[in-house]
Design a protein around this motif. Structure first.
Motif, mmCIF file in Angstrom:
data_model
loop_
_atom_site.group_PDB
_atom_site.id
_atom_site.type_symbol
_atom_site.label_atom_id
_atom_site.label_comp_id
_atom_site.label_asym_id
_atom_site.label_seq_id
_atom_site.Cartn_x
_atom_site.Cartn_y
_atom_site.Cartn_z
ATOM 1 N N LEU A 170 15.463 24.744 -5.623
ATOM 2 C CA LEU A 170 14.769 25.781 -4.850
ATOM 3 C C LEU A 170 13.279 25.832 -5.171
ATOM 4 N N LEU A 171 12.901 25.572 -6.418
ATOM 5 C CA LEU A 171 11.476 25.504 -6.744
ATOM 6 C C LEU A 171 10.804 24.381 -5.964
ATOM 7 N N ILE A 172 11.474 23.250 -5.853
ATOM 8 C CA ILE A 172 10.936 22.139 -5.062
ATOM 9 C C ILE A 172 10.797 22.564 -3.606
ATOM 10 N N GLU A 206 7.237 22.374 -2.059
ATOM 11 C CA GLU A 206 7.029 21.185 -1.229
ATOM 12 C C GLU A 206 7.474 21.380 0.215
ATOM 13 N N GLY A 207 8.226 22.423 0.460
ATOM 14 C CA GLY A 207 8.747 22.678 1.802
ATOM 15 C C GLY A 207 10.222 22.325 1.877
ATOM 16 N N LEU A 262 16.609 15.274 -1.190
ATOM 17 C CA LEU A 262 17.218 14.533 -2.297
ATOM 18 C C LEU A 262 17.767 15.493 -3.350
ATOM 19 N N ALA A 263 17.004 16.522 -3.669
ATOM 20 C CA ALA A 263 17.450 17.502 -4.659
ATOM 21 C C ALA A 263 18.718 18.216 -4.200
ATOM 22 N N LYS A 293 3.465 31.336 -9.415
ATOM 23 C CA LYS A 293 2.822 31.188 -8.105
ATOM 24 C C LYS A 293 2.735 29.718 -7.678
ATOM 25 N N VAL A 294 3.903 29.078 -7.582
ATOM 26 C CA VAL A 294 3.986 27.660 -7.225
ATOM 27 C C VAL A 294 3.459 27.439 -5.840
#
Length: 139
Positions: free
Chosen positions: A52-54, A58-59, A67-68, A138-139
């Motif tokens: 979920l962070l990705i 990254e969208g 892939l994740a 704040k990614v």
């Protein structure tokens, strides 16, 4: 840097929650239950947090997020399928060992896989951690 520490945060938080739940349920026996199996699924928590962070950074349509998601799905299938069957085999082998009159060996760990509720717990915890880390860093 956050992608590197997020799995460790997921592992740590899930492990603490799992130990507390096991301590409430089983008392001192909780120390022997450290490892695979139990609520919430640590593997699922680790992967959901990172995945979920990705997605947030990254969208949700990015190739790396896809892939994740695929790797997360494979881990969930493994936890509910293969490792669950390994635990069932350990249960049977432990029962056979007890009926054998020969020398006894250390019992095999029977709690290896996860139920759907344990997986759901990992998904929910991982989601909460991902959104919390996203807000903090704040990614």
């Amino acid at each position: 840097m956050l992608y590197f520490i997020a799995p460790f945060i997921g592992w740590f938080v899930s492990g603490i929650i799992k130990f507390i739940i096991n301590y409430i349920r089983f008392g001192e026996e909780a120390k022997k239950r450290i490892g695979n199996g139990g609520f919430p699924s640590t593997h699922t928590t680790i992967m959901t947090t990172t995945t979920l962070l990705i997605g947030l950074a990254e969208g949700f349509l990015s190739p790396i997020f896809g892939l994740a998601v695929a790797v997360t799905y494979i881990i969930i299938i493994d936890a509910t399928g293969l490792r669950m069957h390994v635990g069932k085999h350990a249960y049977i082998l432990n029962r056979l060992e007890r009926t054998n009159k020969g020398e006894t060996t250390e019992a095999l760990r029977e709690s290896m896989g996860h139920t759907k509720v344990e997986i759901l717990g990992g998904l929910i915890l991982g989601t909460i951690l991902a959104f919390t880390l996203n807000i903090i860093f704040k990614v």
